[in-house]
Motif scaffolding. Structure first.
Motif, PDB file in Angstrom:
ATOM      1  N   ARG A  88       0.835  -1.212   0.000  1.00  0.00           N
ATOM      2  CA  ARG A  88       0.000   0.000   0.000  1.00  0.00           C
ATOM      3  C   ARG A  88       0.864   1.255   0.000  1.00  0.00           C
ATOM      4  NH1 ARG A  88      -4.476  -1.872   4.460  1.00  0.00           N
ATOM      5  NH2 ARG A  88      -5.628  -3.286   3.108  1.00  0.00           N
ATOM      6  N   TRP A  89       1.930   1.229   0.815  1.00  0.00           N
ATOM      7  CA  TRP A  89       2.849   2.367   0.873  1.00  0.00           C
ATOM      8  C   TRP A  89       3.498   2.589  -0.497  1.00  0.00           C
ATOM      9  CZ3 TRP A  89       8.274   2.166   0.307  1.00  0.00           C
ATOM     10  CH2 TRP A  89       8.946   3.359   0.603  1.00  0.00           C
ATOM     11  N   GLU A 114       1.123   3.926  -3.184  1.00  0.00           N
ATOM     12  CA  GLU A 114       0.894   5.363  -3.030  1.00  0.00           C
ATOM     13  C   GLU A 114       2.052   6.158  -3.641  1.00  0.00           C
ATOM     14  OE1 GLU A 114       0.801   8.568   0.569  1.00  0.00           O
ATOM     15  OE2 GLU A 114      -0.311   6.706   0.889  1.00  0.00           O
ATOM     16  N   LYS A 115       3.276   5.716  -3.364  1.00  0.00           N
ATOM     17  CA  LYS A 115       4.459   6.384  -3.923  1.00  0.00           C
ATOM     18  C   LYS A 115       4.460   6.311  -5.445  1.00  0.00           C
ATOM     19  CE  LYS A 115       6.751   7.451  -0.162  1.00  0.00           C
ATOM     20  NZ  LYS A 115       7.162   8.806   0.140  1.00  0.00           N
ATOM     21  N   THR A 173      -3.968   4.352  -6.961  1.00  0.00           N
ATOM     22  CA  THR A 173      -5.064   4.524  -6.020  1.00  0.00           C
ATOM     23  C   THR A 173      -6.099   3.434  -6.250  1.00  0.00           C
ATOM     24  OG1 THR A 173      -6.235   5.999  -7.533  1.00  0.00           O
ATOM     25  CG2 THR A 173      -4.790   7.043  -5.900  1.00  0.00           C
ATOM     26  N   ALA A 206      -4.077   0.080  -6.523  1.00  0.00           N
ATOM     27  CA  ALA A 206      -3.249  -0.002  -5.322  1.00  0.00           C
ATOM     28  C   ALA A 206      -3.489  -1.314  -4.584  1.00  0.00           C
ATOM     29  CB  ALA A 206      -3.530   1.190  -4.409  1.00  0.00           C
TER      30      ALA A 206
END
Length: 108
Positions: A19-20, A23-24, A28, A32
């Motif tokens: 998830r991290w 996001e980077k 979305t 994601a």
């Protein structure tokens, strides 16, 4: 990994890490989730278990600037967090949690 505890923690860590990283990478929603699920599934697949290498490669391809040290630090943070989120009871409940999460992530 030597136990169901380790497997469960690593699957959860990889899900959080995914998830991290997503996001980077500017992902979305469903994209994601698919990305983080793929990293979590890789935990139990020796051919895809190098999550650091996968993230490093994806970041480099997308031009995301994160140092190896930062990625490793985040991996450690999420492993600690995963350990805190896992049930503390020994035996059936922890084993069941790890197996349930692994099964969910292995579905096509």
């Amino acid at each position: 990994m030597t136990s169901a505890d380790d497997v469960g923690k690593t699957i959860l860590r990889n899900k959080l890490l995914g998830r991290w990283a997503a996001e980077k990478l500017g992902m979305t929603g469903r994209d994601a989730e698919v990305y983080s699920d793929a990293l979590a599934r890789g935990t139990v697949d020796p051919e895809r278990s190098d999550v650091f290498g996968k993230i490093r490669k994806d970041f480099d391809a997308a031009g995301v600037v994160e140092s190896d040290e930062r990625i490793l630090h985040v991996m450690t943070e999420f492993m600690l967090k995963a350990g805190n989120l896992m049930p503390t009871a020994q035996g059936d409940s922890l084993d069941a949690a790890a197996v349930t999460l692994a099964r969910k992530l292995m579905l096509p």
